[in-house]
Design a protein around this motif. Sequence first.
Motif, PDB file in Angstrom:
ATOM      1  N   GLU A   3     -12.787 -39.654  88.456  1.00  0.00           N
ATOM      2  CA  GLU A   3     -11.855 -40.240  87.481  1.00  0.00           C
ATOM      3  C   GLU A   3     -11.118 -41.424  88.088  1.00  0.00           C
ATOM      4  O   GLU A   3     -11.009 -42.484  87.468  1.00  0.00           O
ATOM      5  N   LYS A   7     -11.395 -45.486  87.080  1.00  0.00           N
ATOM      6  CA  LYS A   7     -10.234 -46.333  86.787  1.00  0.00           C
ATOM      7  C   LYS A   7     -10.244 -47.591  87.646  1.00  0.00           C
ATOM      8  O   LYS A   7     -10.007 -48.693  87.146  1.00  0.00           O
ATOM      9  N   TYR A  17      -4.515 -52.279  78.500  1.00  0.00           N
ATOM     10  CA  TYR A  17      -4.353 -50.840  78.302  1.00  0.00           C
ATOM     11  C   TYR A  17      -5.619 -50.180  78.821  1.00  0.00           C
ATOM     12  O   TYR A  17      -6.729 -50.649  78.553  1.00  0.00           O
ATOM     13  N   GLU A  19      -7.101 -46.097  79.461  1.00  0.00           N
ATOM     14  CA  GLU A  19      -6.956 -44.651  79.469  1.00  0.00           C
ATOM     15  C   GLU A  19      -8.316 -44.061  79.831  1.00  0.00           C
ATOM     16  O   GLU A  19      -9.324 -44.366  79.197  1.00  0.00           O
ATOM     17  N   VAL A  21     -10.031 -40.361  80.345  1.00  0.00           N
ATOM     18  CA  VAL A  21      -9.803 -38.942  80.093  1.00  0.00           C
ATOM     19  C   VAL A  21     -11.006 -38.148  80.583  1.00  0.00           C
ATOM     20  O   VAL A  21     -12.137 -38.410  80.171  1.00  0.00           O
TER      21      VAL A  21
END
Length: 101
Positions: A3, A7, A17, A19, A21
């Motif tokens: 993860e 990113k 922005y 995100e 998940v």
Amino acid sequence: MLEQQLKQCLEALNPTYLEVVNESSGHGGYFPGKESHFKVVIVSEAFAGLRLVQRHQKIYAAVGDLLSPGKIHALAIHAFVAAEWQGQDTTSPECAHAPKA
């Protein structure tokens, strides 16, 4: 681990922005600590003038070998420019093979 790597790779697209998940727990074969299914919601002007498939290709290029066998199995992508971003539904559907509660 994956993860955070995902990113970091996507930061190259200069998102306004981002995100990421980890949706692995909602899929068949899940066990604690498994990282295999992710959803990305990203807003970047790097997508200006690009068709959806071109946006996805840009993301694939940025994440490189994280999509290779034994790493990320599935990546749901929601890629927008700022003017498109407001009010978008990025909810993921239920997996047919999700563990039963």
